[in-house]
Design a protein around this motif. Structure first.
Motif, PDB file in Angstrom:
ATOM      1  N   GLY A  91      36.047  26.942  79.051  1.00 28.41           N
ATOM      2  CA  GLY A  91      34.333  26.751  78.230  1.00 28.41           C
ATOM      3  C   GLY A  91      33.315  25.796  79.829  1.00 28.41           C
ATOM      4  N   LEU A  95      32.147  30.241  80.075  1.00 25.23           N
ATOM      5  CA  LEU A  95      31.165  29.963  78.790  1.00 25.23           C
ATOM      6  C   LEU A  95      29.553  28.929  79.148  1.00 25.23           C
ATOM      7  N   HIS A  96      28.599  29.973  78.796  1.00 26.90           N
ATOM      8  CA  HIS A  96      27.389  28.922  78.904  1.00 26.90           C
ATOM      9  C   HIS A  96      26.726  28.383  77.316  1.00 26.90           C
ATOM     10  N   PHE A  97      26.775  26.737  77.157  1.00 32.46           N
ATOM     11  CA  PHE A  97      26.067  26.662  76.330  1.00 32.46           C
ATOM     12  C   PHE A  97      25.166  25.144  76.640  1.00 32.46           C
ATOM     13  N   ARG A  98      24.584  24.675  75.529  1.00 30.32           N
ATOM     14  CA  ARG A  98      23.314  23.634  75.967  1.00 30.32           C
ATOM     15  C   ARG A  98      24.966  22.280  76.693  1.00 30.32           C
ATOM     16  N   ARG A 164      35.726  39.527  82.911  1.00 33.18           N
ATOM     17  CA  ARG A 164      35.021  38.778  81.512  1.00 33.18           C
ATOM     18  C   ARG A 164      34.747  40.418  80.389  1.00 33.18           C
ATOM     19  N   LYS A 168      34.487  42.582  77.454  1.00 32.67           N
ATOM     20  CA  LYS A 168      33.940  41.793  76.839  1.00 32.67           C
ATOM     21  C   LYS A 168      33.549  43.901  75.868  1.00 32.67           C
ATOM     22  N   GLU A 174      35.912  36.289  72.609  1.00 34.47           N
ATOM     23  CA  GLU A 174      36.520  35.216  73.621  1.00 34.47           C
ATOM     24  C   GLU A 174      37.902  34.814  73.449  1.00 34.47           C
TER      25      GLU A 174
ATOM     26  N   ASP B   2      26.406  35.963  75.183  1.00 32.28           N
ATOM     27  CA  ASP B   2      27.601  34.871  74.272  1.00 32.28           C
ATOM     28  C   ASP B   2      27.174  34.197  73.178  1.00 32.28           C
ATOM     29  N   PRO B   4      26.721  31.040  71.403  1.00 32.16           N
ATOM     30  CA  PRO B   4      26.483  29.684  71.804  1.00 32.16           C
ATOM     31  C   PRO B   4      27.502  28.900  71.222  1.00 32.16           C
ATOM     32  N   SER B   6      30.455  29.430  70.666  1.00 33.51           N
ATOM     33  CA  SER B   6      32.091  29.467  70.555  1.00 33.51           C
ATOM     34  C   SER B   6      32.482  28.379  71.824  1.00 33.51           C
ATOM     35  N   GLY B   7      31.331  28.120  73.010  1.00 33.40           N
ATOM     36  CA  GLY B   7      31.730  27.629  74.282  1.00 33.40           C
ATOM     37  C   GLY B   7      31.826  25.782  73.516  1.00 33.40           C
ATOM     38  N   TYR B   8      31.497  25.406  72.802  1.00 39.85           N
ATOM     39  CA  TYR B   8      31.753  23.936  72.581  1.00 39.85           C
ATOM     40  C   TYR B   8      33.392  24.424  71.551  1.00 39.85           C
TER      41      TYR B   8
END
Lengths: 271, 285
Positions: A91, A95-98, A164, A168, A174, B2, B4, B6-8
């Motif tokens: 993760g 992966l990118h997330f806030r 990756r 995709k 994922e 992505d 968002p 799935s990261g969490y």
């Protein structure tokens, strides 16, 4: 070879043998009767290989139960720890997330927090969960460290992004990418982490001491240490206990030596 | 793009465990250090637990013991591990792996087993070490029962059980170095000692810093060797901060004082690990 080199090598070699002496003492004394253990000067090897200490350990003490407990606790701790670490490492690496950076700092910082310093409130948490004297009390809190995540993070980071992306394009989601494509690539890291976790859990002392209340829930390390404090002063039994606690680790080390170097260097700086 | 969430989902188990079993207990530990507990009741006492601790001669002694312990272990470990690693790193791989294995086995069999062994060896009435000292003419020594020798002996036992880790790391780091560095120095006529002193040891700086930090933290929390060898005695001569924390928490039932010691140790550990934390995060860039 220079003289300086020769002298230092002789010293290092001699001291290496000295480091093995305590273990040699342990393994040979396991097969001596108590009076023989006390005998000075000691016999290097037992005159007759005596197995009474081991018999007493396995018949007079719940040693099989302790070994089983140690195995269950160590195996499940390693398994879940590797799984949770791999998920989080993937993760964070791919992966990118806030809030990703903030959470990553939190995970890495957790490596540096010695559990022992907040053992009182942590103990309260376990009481609150009503977990005292259970396997989960010995396993779950030990899963909460970022070390595995940190270790596997660099493995995932090194996998090229193009891999990756092409998966995709083929329509993989994922989870499929993680489990079918990425996990097999980081297998060496997973192996090293698993063994490292297993040894750490097997040798854990303070936490398991606080968690195991009944004699039947003790892990091998705790059971063997408790023999030391017993009033019954049978030295042979106590030596045999320590030897049985050490043996599985010696075997694991001989079988998986290269993983230990890999595990040990994983945390080290590579600038 | 992505999804968002799935990261969490991937990091959720890790973060959840951290919140329940590290973040919450740490915060609660800070809170508990400000309270005094009497049976079921607790009272807010502010910094009184800390003030009491610093007026408690055993705690003050435990600080000095801990500092002595940490400094001695770190210095001995770094110096000895560098000595072993620089001596063997460029030798036959079989020999290197024998040396590495011998020094690492005590680490693998754990401090519990090592403490048990040393407990027998150091036994004043019928231990092997007392016997050897006796034959050398030094009689009636009780190394663990003497306030002057107990800390050095505990430090020695810990050292033997720990130094293998540092040796493994140094050897691994040295084997990874490019060979031409030394060949050039050798052509210039540098002796082996000069090459070690001026090239190898300076190159090991990052590893040395890392080992120093992890050893400081490891020694801070050492418990088993003290419990199994001395129980803090004689006359509190081997009580460390960690052992005093344990005694307050689980023997004297003084959770306020135990939490206060925990907070102090936590702060010390964090201060020492900040530089390491930075290098860890740098690898993210």
């Amino acid at each position: 070879m220079e003289k300086f080199d020769l002298v230092t090598n002789i010293i290092v070699f001699f001291l290496a043998l000295c480091f093995l002496l305590p273990l040699f003492w342990l393994l040979t004394n396991t097969f001596k009767t108590s009076p023989e253990i006390y005998k000075m000067p000691p016999d290097i090897l037992p005159k007759k290989w005596f197995t009474g200490n081991l018999t007493e350990l396995f018949q007079g003490q719940p040693a099989f139960q302790w070994i089983w407990n140690s195995f269950v606790v160590s195996f499940l701790t390693s398994l879940f720890s590797v799984l949770i670490s791999a998920l989080a490492a993937y993760g964070f690496a791919k992966l990118h997330f806030r809030g990703r950076t903030v959470l990553f700092v939190l995970v890495i910082a957790s490596i540096m927090v010695p559990k022992e310093t907040f053992i009182v409130p942590l103990f309260d948490v376990i009481i609150g969960l009503n977990w005292i004297d259970t396997y989960q009390a010995m396993i779950v809190p030990n899963l909460a460290t970022g070390f595995g995540t940190f270790m596997l993070y660099s493995f995932f980071k090194d996998i090229p992004e193009s891999l990756r992306e092409s998966a995709k394009l083929d329509g993989a989601n994922e989870w499929t990418i993680f489990s079918k494509l990425m996990l097999p690539i980081v297998k060496p890291g997973i192996g090293a982490l698993f063994i490292l976790n297993f040894v750490t859990a097997w040798n854990d002392y303070l936490w398991q001491l606080l968690m195991a209340r009944s004699k039947e829930m003790k892990t091998l390390t705790i059971g063997v240490a408790s023999l030391q404090q017993d009033i019954n002063p049978n030295i042979g039994l106590r030596v045999a206990g320590a030897a049985v606690a050490a043996l599985p680790m010696l075997i694991i080390f001989i079988l998986f030596q290269r993983y230990f170097t890999k595990g040990a260097t994983a945390g080290a700086v590579k600038e | 793009m992505d999804n968002p969430y799935s990261g969490y989902a991937f990091i959720a188990p890790q973060v959840l465990l951290l919140l329940i079993f590290i973040v919450y207990p740490v915060l609660k530990g800070f809170k508990m250090s400000l309270y005094e507990v009497y049976g079921m009741d607790k009272y807010f006492v502010g910094l009184q637990n800390f003030i009491d601790l610093f007026q408690d001669p055993i705690f003050v002694k435990s600080i000095f013991n801990t500092i002595f312990f940490v400094v001695a272990i770190v210095v001995a470990t770094i110096v000895f591990a560098l000595f072993v690693a620089t001596t063997v790193y460029d030798k036959n791989p079989k020999y290197v792996s024998f040396i590495r294995g011998s020094y690492y086995l005590p680490v693998i069999v754990s401090m519990v087993v090592m403490s048990i062994i040393w407990n027998f060896l150091l036994n004043p009435s019928n231990g092997l070490i007392s016997y050897v000292l006796n034959t050398l003419g030094i009689e009636n020594v009780n190394l663990l029962g003497d306030t002057r020798t107990v800390m050095p002996v505990i430090i020695f036992v810990t050292f033997v059980g720990n130094v293998g880790q540092a040796i493994i790391l140094y050897i691994a780091a040295m084997i990874g170095l490019p060979a031409d560095l030394f060949e050039a120095a050798q052509l210039d006529g540098a002796t082996r000692w000069q090459r070690i002193r001026h090239i190898l040891v300076p190159l090991m700086r990052p590893t040395t810093i890392y080992l120093t930090i992890i050893n400081i933290i490891a020694v801070l929390k050492i418990f088993v060797v003290i419990q199994l060898l001395t129980g803090g005695g004689p006359n509190n001569a081997s009580v460390t901060m960690m052992y005093y924390l344990y005694q307050n928490a689980f023997i004297y039932n003084n959770t306020g004082a135990a939490s206060a010691i925990g907070v102090l140790m936590f702060v010390i550990a964090m201060l020492f690990s900040l530089p390491q934390l930075k290098t860890f995060l740098k690898s993210d860039k």
